[in-house]
Design a protein around this motif. Sequence first.
Motif, short mmCIF file in Angstrom:
data_model
loop_
_atom_site.label_atom_id
_atom_site.label_comp_id
_atom_site.label_asym_id
_atom_site.label_seq_id
_atom_site.Cartn_x
_atom_site.Cartn_y
_atom_site.Cartn_z
N LEU A 1 14.82 14.85 28.74
CA LEU A 1 14.66 13.57 29.42
C LEU A 1 15.64 12.54 28.88
O LEU A 1 16.26 11.77 29.64
N THR A 2 15.81 12.51 27.57
CA THR A 2 16.74 11.55 26.96
C THR A 2 18.16 11.78 27.47
O THR A 2 18.87 10.83 27.82
N ALA A 3 18.58 13.05 27.53
CA ALA A 3 19.94 13.37 27.98
C ALA A 3 20.14 12.93 29.43
O ALA A 3 21.18 12.32 29.79
N ILE A 4 19.17 13.23 30.31
CA ILE A 4 19.30 12.90 31.73
C ILE A 4 19.29 11.38 31.93
O ILE A 4 20.09 10.83 32.70
N ALA A 5 18.37 10.70 31.23
CA ALA A 5 18.27 9.24 31.39
C ALA A 5 19.55 8.55 30.94
O ALA A 5 20.03 7.62 31.60
N PRO B 1 24.80 4.57 43.12
CA PRO B 1 23.58 5.34 42.84
C PRO B 1 23.70 6.82 43.21
O PRO B 1 23.16 7.68 42.50
N ALA B 2 24.41 7.13 44.31
CA ALA B 2 24.57 8.54 44.71
C ALA B 2 25.34 9.32 43.65
O ALA B 2 25.04 10.49 43.37
N ALA B 3 26.38 8.70 43.04
CA ALA B 3 27.16 9.37 42.00
C ALA B 3 26.32 9.56 40.74
O ALA B 3 26.35 10.62 40.09
N ALA B 4 25.58 8.49 40.35
CA ALA B 4 24.72 8.60 39.18
C ALA B 4 23.65 9.68 39.38
O ALA B 4 23.33 10.45 38.46
N ARG B 5 23.12 9.74 40.61
CA ARG B 5 22.11 10.75 40.94
C ARG B 5 22.72 12.15 40.83
O ARG B 5 22.08 13.08 40.32
N THR B 6 23.95 12.32 41.28
CA THR B 6 24.63 13.62 41.23
C THR B 6 24.81 14.08 39.78
O THR B 6 24.57 15.24 39.45
N LEU B 7 25.22 13.14 38.91
CA LEU B 7 25.45 13.49 37.51
C LEU B 7 24.13 13.78 36.79
O LEU B 7 24.03 14.71 35.97
N ALA B 8 23.09 12.98 37.08
CA ALA B 8 21.77 13.23 36.47
C ALA B 8 21.23 14.59 36.91
O ALA B 8 20.65 15.34 36.11
N PHE B 9 21.40 14.91 38.19
CA PHE B 9 20.97 16.20 38.72
C PHE B 9 21.70 17.33 38.00
O PHE B 9 21.08 18.35 37.63
N THR B 10 23.00 17.18 37.78
CA THR B 10 23.81 18.20 37.09
C THR B 10 23.32 18.39 35.66
O THR B 10 23.19 19.53 35.17
N THR B 11 23.03 17.29 34.98
CA THR B 11 22.52 17.39 33.61
C THR B 11 21.19 18.14 33.58
O THR B 11 20.95 18.98 32.71
N PHE B 12 20.33 17.83 34.56
CA PHE B 12 19.04 18.52 34.61
C PHE B 12 19.23 20.01 34.84
O PHE B 12 18.57 20.83 34.19
N VAL B 13 20.11 20.39 35.77
CA VAL B 13 20.32 21.81 36.08
C VAL B 13 20.78 22.55 34.84
O VAL B 13 20.25 23.63 34.50
#
Length: 856
Positions: A738-742, A755-767
């Motif tokens: 959670l810390t890494a994604i946030a 926001p779409a770019a930030a969402r894409t990067l957060a999604f990548t970190t989660f995957v």
Amino acid sequence: MSLYYLCAAKGSRVSKPDTAQRLTGLSADAVALRLAQDGFNELPAATTRTVLTILLDVLREPMFLLLLFAGVIYLLLGDPMDALMLLGFVLLSMSITIFQQRRSERVLATLHELASPRALVIRDGQQVRIPGREVVSGDLLLLEEGDRIAADAILLESHDLLIDESMLSGESMAVAKRPAFDMNVPSEEGLERVYAGTMITSGGGMARVLATGAQTELGKIGKRLQSIVPEDSPLQRELARLLKIVAWLACCIALLVLLITGWMRGDWLNGLLSGITVAMSLLPEEFTLIMTVFMALGAWRIAGDHVLTRHMPVIEALGSATVLCVDKTGTLTQNRMAVKALALDGVLLTVEEFTTQAAARRLLHIAALASEIIPFDRMEQAILHCQATLFAADRTAAAQWTLVHDYPLTHGLPVMTHVWSSPEQTNYLIALKGAPETVLELCGIGGERRISLLQQVDTLAARGMRVLAVAEACQEHSEWPGTPAGFGFTWLGLLALADPVRPEVPAAVAQCRRAGIRVVMITGDYAVTAHTIAREAGLQEGPVISGSDIARMDAQALRQAVQHTNVFARIRPEQKLDLVNALKANGEVVAMTGDGVNDAPALRAAHIGISMGQRGTDVAREASSLVLLTDDFQSIVKTIQMGRRIFDNLRKALTYVVAVHMPIAGMALLPLLLGYPVAFMPIHIVFFEMIINPACSIVFETEAADPDIMLRAPRRIDEALFGRYNVGIALLQGAGLLTAIALVFFISLHSGRLPAAARTLAFTTFVMGNLLLIIGNRSIKQSLFVLLRRPNQAQWWVIGITLAGWLAALKVPVVQRAFHFMPVATVDLLLAFAAGLVATVWFECVKIIFRQKAST
């Protein structure tokens, strides 16, 4: 063929045709009428669930309801693509669930049909062989040696009829039956009645059916058992409690999000969507999926060892078993007799020594001639098999001989006598075998020799063997005396038989002992035989307690007795239930095997009831949780090992699920509470679920058992599946991811990205972090680098498919728009991957800390 000719062809002592020739049985019309009135002759079975019933159960699942609501809201918001994707996921999951449920019920229905015996009846004056389920009240049953009786009936004729009623009475000795003198007044002994499910061991007869299906003695027990509702397993209760707590928490937080979003922003529809997103992120609906898939796949794996699972939750209880109660015959032993020794004038010969003695060959030859030509009795089968193996020429020559007269075994004279003529001899040979005391008397042996021979009988019996005496006589004329006592017999010797222990049993018992499981033998056989078999099987030494001993004990005394006793002999049917209850009262987790109707209450009462598929009754199978299709003791041990493996992997899967839900829930809540744009939407959570579900249900399920799994003590029945230790691991792992994604999401927004770019990067970190989380949770004892080399093919499939889906979401325009993503720079993606890798270092540190704590 009439009953007279049928019996005559089998060597019956019928001297003239009787009423069977004049009986025509029921007509086709009468049969159809009674089938319509009474139904088929089959045991009461649980009502089969329809597709609609299964569908309604599926729709009650919270996650399915949330997905349906989310899909409807997307339609109201004018976003049909998101709505169709969510609803498509619902339909796919529902279809898979319905298919699996229906398949399981078809398997059980097939087993039920296969268990139905066939019956020979007279209808319209003709003998016909029909399925047992088509027998009706009033049918005339023709009873043949080796048949299993299809319904309760009253005997019209009996010709040396012996029936094994052990499945009802628990008594191993066959019961001699006699015709009814008065059809309306049964005798106190019930010797004129025959019962559904019992086996004809000798002779033949005819009977009129009195009761079928649920009205039979067998059916009445089955009906009573069906009314007993089995309790939920500890795991089911624990998961239900955990899900209830999390569900209430999710609903409260979702409602809070709805109120905050709707009140602050005035957008109640999007607020409802945000609330559903939060609820979906918090609700670990995988718990139900994990439980279902692990149990179903566990049942499938256990079926590979020839064990059918009838009650899925019992699989998790297998790892807690502390006592395994088994029957002797067919479980520890091979359920077949074998010749073990011969005694010739005081000299005891083993099977290996038979061929060195002419007298041994002669004794086997006479014993074979004193047996039925096509025997059903297991001792006679063993005698013929032994002769055919060691002296095949004698067996071939005997086929040319003619049986000219015989004397049946009776209660007053327990010997079998056959008179033979051979092509080479003019004299008649009389072969006799039977109870040693009677044969000694027929041979005129007394004094010291009689005492010596009876001592030898006692010695062999003390070793758990069945002992027969063998004698022969010769006569020139064909005028036969009224009884075998009229012949002048010559003593040949003793023949000892035993039901041999299965070869794999001693090793399996030893494995149970190493695993902390006590094996207890409960048998209706004599104490001497039980003690011998127990010693050969490797059971722990100790006293043998008999059924008469138990009858004198109160509940407290019995509880004390079962603590250290491993062999119980001459046990009556109702006492099996007493023993199981006493063991349970001592805190033991009891697994029990059984095959007869008399075993059914104990099977139902045990934590793990195991019935025998080959020789077991329908009622025993209905009462049990597991069915041994091959009646193999080793299969029980393999099943316990599988149960332990399943529990271990289940715990790993649940630890992973809790860990992975923490960043999902955190990223659903934090942006809302801090006033930032939404990070993850329902479509993203559905994608996460499509990774999480196969990861927890396939990767962890296929994980191999730890090498020491059968060297551990059984886990306590009250041990939590998901205790504080596992919660601690899960929360620390989840907090790291959670810390890494946030950090990736919020830094991206603060650096000016959309926001779409930030969402894409957060999604990548989660995957990336999620994939490493899957690998790392395969074992708390081994590092990530070791686990990457440890085989698990499902892991690589999940990784490959996940990365393919991630690439599609980033590069395929249609999918990219559905996920609300946008193209980002390669260097940013690499930084997001690096953040996921950093979380991996955290995972490994957590594992090292917990490994050190566990070793202290």
